[in-house]
Design a protein around this motif. Structure first.
Motif: not given
Length: 278
Positions: A51-76
């Motif tokens: 869940l994102s913070g004030l002024t954000c859309t889905h795009a903020n974390v999608t573009d800047k959150g650096d989660y994909r490598r960890a999610c790929a390794e962890l299967g999330l």
């Protein structure tokens, strides 16, 4: 409008997508992103909600959150909703901390917000079945995290629905909105003047009133410009200590409120979630 795919891209062997649908809860189109990691055919994967913070859309974390490598390794699977309804017919406020982009994950009860600002129902009731229907999600294994206003949302939703969410964490959350300017403005504006009605949307109050989870993980930058006035993590620490909740509160030296901070510690949070989603 039916379920619509706006974009997909390959990332770390998985698929990052952005999707849109017509929401019954908000009465508006809603856009969200989902990352699905590489997986065997027929597999069902645990789901982490962000869940994102004030002024954000889905795009903020999608573009800047650096989660994909960890999610790929962890299967999330990683799901990132928007923060509010949007559109020309949706009420708004000129301030950044109220109205569109600032739904605070509540169901508004006051005019002119009540018809569309129903983000609690959207996140907890409407979007989960959509995720289950369109993605290889194991809905028996869900967790939730968020940042700032979204950290508030993750804490309050996780504390309210502990049977659904196996892990709850937050980056720089608003832990006691009833006691800080951002929260007083939002809860008063959306819910009205009865502060008793605010308590179910205040993590510290929920814990004081008996809500329990086994453990919480919170990262907070000690150079965060909002730390003293808006965030007050010591109030969460005091409530958890009194309730016997295992809180890991990590004060991170030199970090501010930005996505540089979130990206730095995202993999830690995802590993923490993955351990509890096995």
């Amino acid at each position: 409008m039916t379920f619509e795919t706006l974009s997909t891209a390959r990332a770390y062997g998985g698929t990052q997508g952005v999707y849109r649908h017509q929401s019954t809860a908000t009465g508006t189109p809603m856009t969200f992103s989902v990352y699905v990691p590489p997986h065997d055919e027929g597999a069902r994967l645990p789901v982490v909600w962000y869940l994102s913070g004030l002024t954000c859309t889905h795009a903020n974390v999608t573009d800047k959150g650096d989660y994909r490598r960890a999610c790929a390794e962890l299967g999330l699977i990683f799901v990132a909703p928007d923060t509010s309804p949007r559109g020309e017919d949706v009420a708004d406020d000129p301030a950044y901390d109220f109205g569109q982009g600032a739904g605070f994950y509540v169901d508004a009860m006051q005019a002119p917000w009540a018809p569309h600002f129903r983000m609690w129902s959207y996140v907890t009731e409407e979007l989960p079945p959509l995720i289950a229907a369109h993605f290889p999600a194991d809905m028996a294994r869900q967790s939730i995290m968020g940042h700032s206003m979204g950290g508030h949302g993750a804490l309050t939703i996780g504390l309210t629905l502990p049977e659904r969410f196996r892990a709850v964490s937050a980056f720089a959350p608003i832990v006691a909105p009833s006691r800080v300017p951002w929260g007083e403005k939002a809860l008063g504006g959306y819910l009205g003047d009865d502060r008793a009605a605010w308590r179910r949307h205040d993590a510290v109050s929920l814990i004081e009133d008996g809500a329990r989870v086994p453990a919480l993980l919170v990262d907070q930058g000690d150079a965060d410009q909002f730390l003293e006035e808006q965030l007050k993590p010591h109030l969460l620490a005091e409530a958890c200590a009194a309730a016997g909740i295992d809180l890991t509160l990590r004060m991170q030296p030199g970090y501010d409120h930005s996505y540089y901070f979130i990206a730095t510690f995202m993999a830690d949070h995802l590993a923490w979630h993955a351990e509890r989603l096995k």
